[in-house]
Motif scaffolding. Sequence first.
Motif, PDB file in Angstrom:
ATOM      1  N   GLY A 138      48.328  39.088  38.027  1.00  0.00           N
ATOM      2  CA  GLY A 138      47.278  38.327  38.696  1.00  0.00           C
ATOM      3  C   GLY A 138      46.126  39.188  39.158  1.00  0.00           C
ATOM      4  O   GLY A 138      44.957  38.891  38.892  1.00  0.00           O
ATOM      5  N   VAL A 139      46.439  40.288  39.833  1.00  0.00           N
ATOM      6  CA  VAL A 139      45.374  41.176  40.334  1.00  0.00           C
ATOM      7  C   VAL A 139      44.658  41.856  39.163  1.00  0.00           C
ATOM      8  O   VAL A 139      43.435  42.014  39.172  1.00  0.00           O
ATOM      9  CB  VAL A 139      45.947  42.223  41.305  1.00  0.00           C
ATOM     10  CG1 VAL A 139      44.861  43.210  41.730  1.00  0.00           C
ATOM     11  CG2 VAL A 139      46.526  41.540  42.528  1.00  0.00           C
ATOM     12  N   GLY A 140      45.412  42.243  38.133  1.00  0.00           N
ATOM     13  CA  GLY A 140      44.786  42.847  36.960  1.00  0.00           C
ATOM     14  C   GLY A 140      43.843  41.892  36.261  1.00  0.00           C
ATOM     15  O   GLY A 140      42.732  42.264  35.880  1.00  0.00           O
ATOM     16  N   LEU A 141      44.261  40.635  36.109  1.00  0.00           N
ATOM     17  CA  LEU A 141      43.396  39.631  35.479  1.00  0.00           C
ATOM     18  C   LEU A 141      42.155  39.372  36.317  1.00  0.00           C
ATOM     19  O   LEU A 141      41.046  39.223  35.784  1.00  0.00           O
ATOM     20  CB  LEU A 141      44.174  38.324  35.281  1.00  0.00           C
ATOM     21  CG  LEU A 141      45.206  38.304  34.153  1.00  0.00           C
ATOM     22  CD1 LEU A 141      45.990  36.991  34.183  1.00  0.00           C
ATOM     23  CD2 LEU A 141      44.533  38.492  32.798  1.00  0.00           C
ATOM     24  N   PHE A 142      42.346  39.314  37.638  1.00  0.00           N
ATOM     25  CA  PHE A 142      41.186  39.089  38.508  1.00  0.00           C
ATOM     26  C   PHE A 142      40.186  40.233  38.391  1.00  0.00           C
ATOM     27  O   PHE A 142      38.975  40.008  38.275  1.00  0.00           O
ATOM     28  CB  PHE A 142      41.639  38.954  39.966  1.00  0.00           C
ATOM     29  CG  PHE A 142      40.486  38.913  40.933  1.00  0.00           C
ATOM     30  CD1 PHE A 142      39.755  37.757  41.110  1.00  0.00           C
ATOM     31  CD2 PHE A 142      40.122  40.042  41.646  1.00  0.00           C
ATOM     32  CE1 PHE A 142      38.670  37.721  41.979  1.00  0.00           C
ATOM     33  CE2 PHE A 142      39.058  40.018  42.522  1.00  0.00           C
ATOM     34  CZ  PHE A 142      38.336  38.856  42.694  1.00  0.00           C
ATOM     35  N   THR A 143      40.687  41.463  38.422  1.00  0.00           N
ATOM     36  CA  THR A 143      39.810  42.633  38.326  1.00  0.00           C
ATOM     37  C   THR A 143      39.072  42.645  36.990  1.00  0.00           C
ATOM     38  O   THR A 143      37.867  42.905  36.929  1.00  0.00           O
ATOM     39  CB  THR A 143      40.624  43.928  38.484  1.00  0.00           C
ATOM     40  OG1 THR A 143      41.326  43.876  39.725  1.00  0.00           O
ATOM     41  CG2 THR A 143      39.724  45.147  38.478  1.00  0.00           C
ATOM     42  N   TRP A 144      39.807  42.353  35.909  1.00  0.00           N
ATOM     43  CA  TRP A 144      39.187  42.323  34.580  1.00  0.00           C
ATOM     44  C   TRP A 144      38.135  41.222  34.485  1.00  0.00           C
ATOM     45  O   TRP A 144      37.025  41.450  33.997  1.00  0.00           O
ATOM     46  CB  TRP A 144      40.263  42.117  33.524  1.00  0.00           C
ATOM     47  CG  TRP A 144      39.714  41.986  32.132  1.00  0.00           C
ATOM     48  CD1 TRP A 144      39.259  42.982  31.323  1.00  0.00           C
ATOM     49  CD2 TRP A 144      39.538  40.765  31.404  1.00  0.00           C
ATOM     50  NE1 TRP A 144      38.816  42.463  30.126  1.00  0.00           N
ATOM     51  CE2 TRP A 144      38.976  41.104  30.143  1.00  0.00           C
ATOM     52  CE3 TRP A 144      39.812  39.430  31.683  1.00  0.00           C
ATOM     53  CZ2 TRP A 144      38.685  40.154  29.176  1.00  0.00           C
ATOM     54  CZ3 TRP A 144      39.520  38.477  30.718  1.00  0.00           C
ATOM     55  CH2 TRP A 144      38.966  38.838  29.485  1.00  0.00           C
ATOM     56  N   GLY A 145      38.470  40.027  34.971  1.00  0.00           N
ATOM     57  CA  GLY A 145      37.521  38.923  34.911  1.00  0.00           C
ATOM     58  C   GLY A 145      36.286  39.164  35.761  1.00  0.00           C
ATOM     59  O   GLY A 145      35.160  38.854  35.352  1.00  0.00           O
ATOM     60  N   ASP A 146      36.492  39.755  36.960  1.00  0.00           N
ATOM     61  CA  ASP A 146      35.366  40.039  37.840  1.00  0.00           C
ATOM     62  C   ASP A 146      34.436  41.078  37.225  1.00  0.00           C
ATOM     63  O   ASP A 146      33.206  40.932  37.262  1.00  0.00           O
ATOM     64  CB  ASP A 146      35.887  40.536  39.188  1.00  0.00           C
ATOM     65  CG  ASP A 146      34.770  40.806  40.178  1.00  0.00           C
ATOM     66  OD1 ASP A 146      34.084  39.863  40.581  1.00  0.00           O
ATOM     67  OD2 ASP A 146      34.578  41.983  40.539  1.00  0.00           O
ATOM     68  N   SER A 147      35.007  42.139  36.645  1.00  0.00           N
ATOM     69  CA  SER A 147      34.166  43.179  36.035  1.00  0.00           C
ATOM     70  C   SER A 147      33.418  42.628  34.832  1.00  0.00           C
ATOM     71  O   SER A 147      32.258  42.975  34.594  1.00  0.00           O
ATOM     72  CB  SER A 147      35.020  44.376  35.628  1.00  0.00           C
ATOM     73  OG  SER A 147      35.975  44.010  34.659  1.00  0.00           O
ATOM     74  N   ARG A 148      34.066  41.742  34.059  1.00  0.00           N
ATOM     75  CA  ARG A 148      33.387  41.146  32.906  1.00  0.00           C
ATOM     76  C   ARG A 148      32.241  40.247  33.350  1.00  0.00           C
ATOM     77  O   ARG A 148      31.162  40.261  32.753  1.00  0.00           O
ATOM     78  CB  ARG A 148      34.391  40.342  32.077  1.00  0.00           C
ATOM     79  CG  ARG A 148      33.873  40.012  30.685  1.00  0.00           C
ATOM     80  CD  ARG A 148      34.949  39.361  29.855  1.00  0.00           C
ATOM     81  NE  ARG A 148      34.907  37.913  30.020  1.00  0.00           N
ATOM     82  CZ  ARG A 148      35.564  37.059  29.250  1.00  0.00           C
ATOM     83  NH1 ARG A 148      36.341  37.503  28.289  1.00  0.00           N
ATOM     84  NH2 ARG A 148      35.465  35.767  29.430  1.00  0.00           N
ATOM     85  N   ALA A 149      32.463  39.482  34.417  1.00  0.00           N
ATOM     86  CA  ALA A 149      31.405  38.619  34.928  1.00  0.00           C
ATOM     87  C   ALA A 149      30.219  39.432  35.434  1.00  0.00           C
ATOM     88  O   ALA A 149      29.056  39.060  35.225  1.00  0.00           O
ATOM     89  CB  ALA A 149      31.952  37.738  36.052  1.00  0.00           C
ATOM     90  N   ARG A 150      30.504  40.562  36.088  1.00  0.00           N
ATOM     91  CA  ARG A 150      29.424  41.418  36.579  1.00  0.00           C
ATOM     92  C   ARG A 150      28.623  42.024  35.436  1.00  0.00           C
ATOM     93  O   ARG A 150      27.398  42.129  35.509  1.00  0.00           O
ATOM     94  CB  ARG A 150      29.996  42.528  37.477  1.00  0.00           C
ATOM     95  CG  ARG A 150      30.513  42.027  38.808  1.00  0.00           C
ATOM     96  CD  ARG A 150      31.174  43.145  39.595  1.00  0.00           C
ATOM     97  NE  ARG A 150      31.754  42.666  40.826  1.00  0.00           N
ATOM     98  CZ  ARG A 150      31.111  42.555  41.978  1.00  0.00           C
ATOM     99  NH1 ARG A 150      29.838  42.885  42.041  1.00  0.00           N
ATOM    100  NH2 ARG A 150      31.723  42.112  43.055  1.00  0.00           N
ATOM    101  N   ARG A 151      29.330  42.433  34.378  1.00  0.00           N
ATOM    102  CA  ARG A 151      28.625  42.998  33.219  1.00  0.00           C
ATOM    103  C   ARG A 151      27.746  41.948  32.558  1.00  0.00           C
ATOM    104  O   ARG A 151      26.604  42.222  32.174  1.00  0.00           O
ATOM    105  CB  ARG A 151      29.633  43.546  32.197  1.00  0.00           C
ATOM    106  CG  ARG A 151      30.259  44.862  32.583  1.00  0.00           C
ATOM    107  CD  ARG A 151      30.904  45.544  31.382  1.00  0.00           C
ATOM    108  NE  ARG A 151      31.874  44.686  30.742  1.00  0.00           N
ATOM    109  CZ  ARG A 151      33.172  44.672  31.055  1.00  0.00           C
ATOM    110  NH1 ARG A 151      33.614  45.453  32.028  1.00  0.00           N
ATOM    111  NH2 ARG A 151      34.017  43.899  30.413  1.00  0.00           N
ATOM    112  N   THR A 152      28.261  40.718  32.467  1.00  0.00           N
ATOM    113  CA  THR A 152      27.481  39.633  31.866  1.00  0.00           C
ATOM    114  C   THR A 152      26.233  39.345  32.679  1.00  0.00           C
ATOM    115  O   THR A 152      25.141  39.188  32.143  1.00  0.00           O
ATOM    116  CB  THR A 152      28.338  38.363  31.754  1.00  0.00           C
ATOM    117  OG1 THR A 152      29.500  38.642  30.957  1.00  0.00           O
ATOM    118  CG2 THR A 152      27.550  37.223  31.126  1.00  0.00           C
ATOM    119  N   ALA A 153      26.409  39.307  34.019  1.00  0.00           N
ATOM    120  CA  ALA A 153      25.255  39.049  34.888  1.00  0.00           C
ATOM    121  C   ALA A 153      24.227  40.168  34.785  1.00  0.00           C
ATOM    122  O   ALA A 153      23.015  39.916  34.755  1.00  0.00           O
ATOM    123  CB  ALA A 153      25.730  38.898  36.333  1.00  0.00           C
ATOM    124  N   ALA A 154      24.706  41.408  34.711  1.00  0.00           N
ATOM    125  CA  ALA A 154      23.790  42.541  34.603  1.00  0.00           C
ATOM    126  C   ALA A 154      23.042  42.510  33.275  1.00  0.00           C
ATOM    127  O   ALA A 154      21.830  42.782  33.216  1.00  0.00           O
ATOM    128  CB  ALA A 154      24.562  43.849  34.739  1.00  0.00           C
TER     129      ALA A 154
END
Length: 321
Positions: free
Chosen positions: A291-307
């Motif tokens: 769960g924490v790994g998926l959250f971290t991966w999803g959050d970092s991907r969302a940040r990269r997309t926004a950037a």
Amino acid sequence: MRSPFSRIVGYACAAVGAAFFSTKAIFIKLAFQDQLDAALFLAYRMIFATPVFVAIGLWAYARRRANGEPPPDAASIAWAAFIGLIGYYVASAFDFAGLMYISASLERLVLFTYPLFVMLIGAVLYHEAPSGFGIAAAVVTYIGLAIVFAVDLPQGGRNTAIGTALVLGAAISFAWHQILAQRVIPRLGSALFTSIALTAAGIACVLHQAILGSGSFAAPPRFLWLAFGCALVATVLPTFLINAGLARVSPSAVSMIATVSPVVTIGLAVSLLGEPFTLADAVGSSLVLLGVGLFTWGDSRARRTAANRAGADPPSKTSAR
């Protein structure tokens, strides 16, 4: 662009730093075999660690002056000290106290959920709507945590409930530290911010033992050596290693690598402390890590997309001026 060798060094530093951080609970549990005093152990940990961070702060300040940067403003210094009290004094006090009641394995899994509290606090106070991915990750994480808690509850009873609540308090406190630190670090730089925050926390930890604790600093030699080991191996060294990793690879990569931390803690707890580890523990722990790994991966991907979107957007008329 970093060379492949530099990235490998960065990954190695992040992994070793995360592993070192995960030894904290082991040092504490071993020390509690000699003297069950969380406040005293926390005080000695910071007594041994704080001089190093003061030295780092002096170096960072001298470097800032050498680069011609203005001295830090009083408000930023005060905020850094306050954030340090939340993240390194309040959170540690809850965490160390919780370890008097629950196993090192359960403590690490509960504490490891702090990124989800970052998401929840951001949603409630800053109107940052959590993604469906983040909600799903939180559900998986807490199902896993509930399984491990249910396994430990019959044996620990009331102590398991108290200890888990205390460590949840530590996770929430550290989540607040993460949220607030993001707003202050750019003003001071990582090294100076860390120095101020940890120095303030160190002073608070010593005062806590002197005023709110027993008031005595008497301890057996083994207790002191374990406190020194916790300060060096689980505090100072991992801080340097994680920063070295961040200098070579992305923060998202470091966050993902940090998922090894509970695995190391559980392994050490089973081998050194003799803590039981059943199939149910394995299933619950795996779900927490997932769960924490998926959250971290999803959050970092969302940040990269926004950037990427921000970089691709054409400038508006206002910004063109």
